[in-house]
Design an enzyme around this catalytic site. Structure first.
Site, PDB file in Angstrom:
ATOM      1  N   LYS A  19      66.400  51.335 -98.648  1.00 28.54           N
ATOM      2  CA  LYS A  19      66.037  49.927 -98.465  1.00 28.54           C
ATOM      3  C   LYS A  19      67.056  48.953 -99.072  1.00 28.54           C
ATOM      4  O   LYS A  19      67.237  47.844 -98.568  1.00 28.54           O
ATOM      5  CB  LYS A  19      64.658  49.646 -99.070  1.00 28.54           C
ATOM      6  N   GLU A  41      57.183  41.578 -97.162  1.00 28.43           N
ATOM      7  CA  GLU A  41      56.060  42.500 -97.242  1.00 28.43           C
ATOM      8  C   GLU A  41      56.574  43.844 -97.753  1.00 28.43           C
ATOM      9  O   GLU A  41      57.771  44.117 -97.715  1.00 28.43           O
ATOM     10  CB  GLU A  41      55.433  42.694 -95.858  1.00 28.43           C
ATOM     11  N   SER A 306      65.424  59.673 -96.987  1.00 24.66           N
ATOM     12  CA  SER A 306      65.498  58.216 -97.134  1.00 24.66           C
ATOM     13  C   SER A 306      65.033  57.692 -98.476  1.00 24.66           C
ATOM     14  O   SER A 306      65.353  56.558 -98.848  1.00 24.66           O
ATOM     15  CB  SER A 306      64.704  57.546 -96.013  1.00 24.66           C
TER      16      SER A 306
END
Length: 323
Positions: A19, A41, A306
């Site tokens: 991210k 969010e 990830s």
């Protein structure tokens, strides 16, 4: 079998997941546009932590909207966001998970758009969000391709990544779309194929519009976004990014499913065999690679790992115990 499984270690990124790749880009964009606040969010909390990190680094205010259910499941990430200076806003309507968090974040942004920028957490939403997040995340695919070629001298036979909204997968796939490589997107089957028991929108959904974008969506009897479920908070979203819908439609990427049980088994196997504790989201891709490896007699599979599983350990132990 004899198939080799390689991991692209995005879990080693600062903040623990892929991210940060797009959050630093979004933070830079906010500064360039003269904004004072970033709004977002989060589901599993990885996007929220990464954005709170970017906000702290660039000197911005940060509001993170998160469903109450996910706040309870992802307590370590909630603490991280607050320590980094973000305001975590609980979302208490509907299923109190990721879709509702997106709803609340969009509503807040509409009231503060002059001073704030909305920093979406995946390749979803109205243009240019899907393209923007995909472009920031292509670093994953570019690096993975270069690193794999350097290590082996070959391309992998297959690559796979988990798909909720689809940011980590979009970044990974971008590096290999023009290569003769089989690509697999792995959706959460959850408890099973019954509506409300999974979040496999590309597998079981149909065309629909939600949060300002047209894609494949899980719908209820009224045609509205259906209730969804996944053991992974970052995957329980009733649609996927429009580029994923396109890649499925043209047949370039195969989208398949892995259920909760197979995912948790992969979580423990990777932890015990390699000393790597994966995020539950990423464990879906690991589980699929393990399944695929049994079907291939040779070759290699590259998995986008990830995120790391620090955020999930308390929840796993409470729900599943130590296997």
């Amino acid at each position: 079998g004899t198939t080799q499984i390689y991991l692209k270690r995005e879990d080693l990124n600062h903040t623990g997941a892929h991210k940060l790749n797009h959050c630093m880009g979004e933070g830079l964009l906010a500064k360039y546009m003269g904004k004072k606040k970033i709004i977002a969010e989060t589901g599993a909390g990885q996007h929220g932590v990464a954005l709170a990190t970017a906000a702290a680094y660039f000197g911005l205010e940060c509001d993170i909207y998160m469903g109450e259910v996910d706040i309870a499941k992802q307590a370590p990430n909630v603490s991280r966001m607050r320590i980094l200076g973000a305001r975590v806003v609980p979302v208490t309507h509907g299923l109190k998970t990721l879709k509702e968090a997106v709803d609340a974040a969009f509503e807040a942004y509409m009231k503060e758009y002059k001073d704030a920028i909305y920093c979406i957490g995946s390749v979803v939403g109205p243009h240019p969000f899907p393209m923007m997040v995909r472009d920031f995340q292509t670093v994953v695919g570019i690096e993975a391709r270069e690193q794999f070629m350097e290590m082996t001298g070959l391309l992998p036979d297959a690559i796979c990544a988990c798909v909720g909204g689809g940011s980590n997968a979009a970044g990974m796939f971008a590096g290999f779309l023009n290569d003769p490589v089989n690509i697999y997107g792995v959706e959460p089957l959850g408890r099973g194929p019954k509506l409300g028991d999974h979040a496999a929108s590309l597998t079981y959904g149909s065309e629909g519009v939600m949060h300002g974008f047209n894609s494949i969506m899980l719908k209820d009897e009224k045609g509205d976004p259906a209730p969804v479920y996944s053991v992974a908070s970052g995957l329980d979203y009733p649609s996927s990014g429009p580029e994923h819908a396109f890649l499925k439609e043209i047949g370039r990427v195969k989208y398949d499913t892995v259920d909760d049980e197979e995912t948790i088994d992969a979580f423990f196997k990777l932890s015990r065999m390699e000393g790597i504790i994966p995020a539950i989201e990423s464990s879906h891709a690991v589980a699929y690679a393990m399944r695929l490896a049994k079907e291939l007699d040779h070759g290699s599979i590259l998995v986008n790992l990830s995120g790391r599983g620090d955020k999930d350990m308390d929840y796993i132990i409470e729900k599943y115990g130590i296997r």
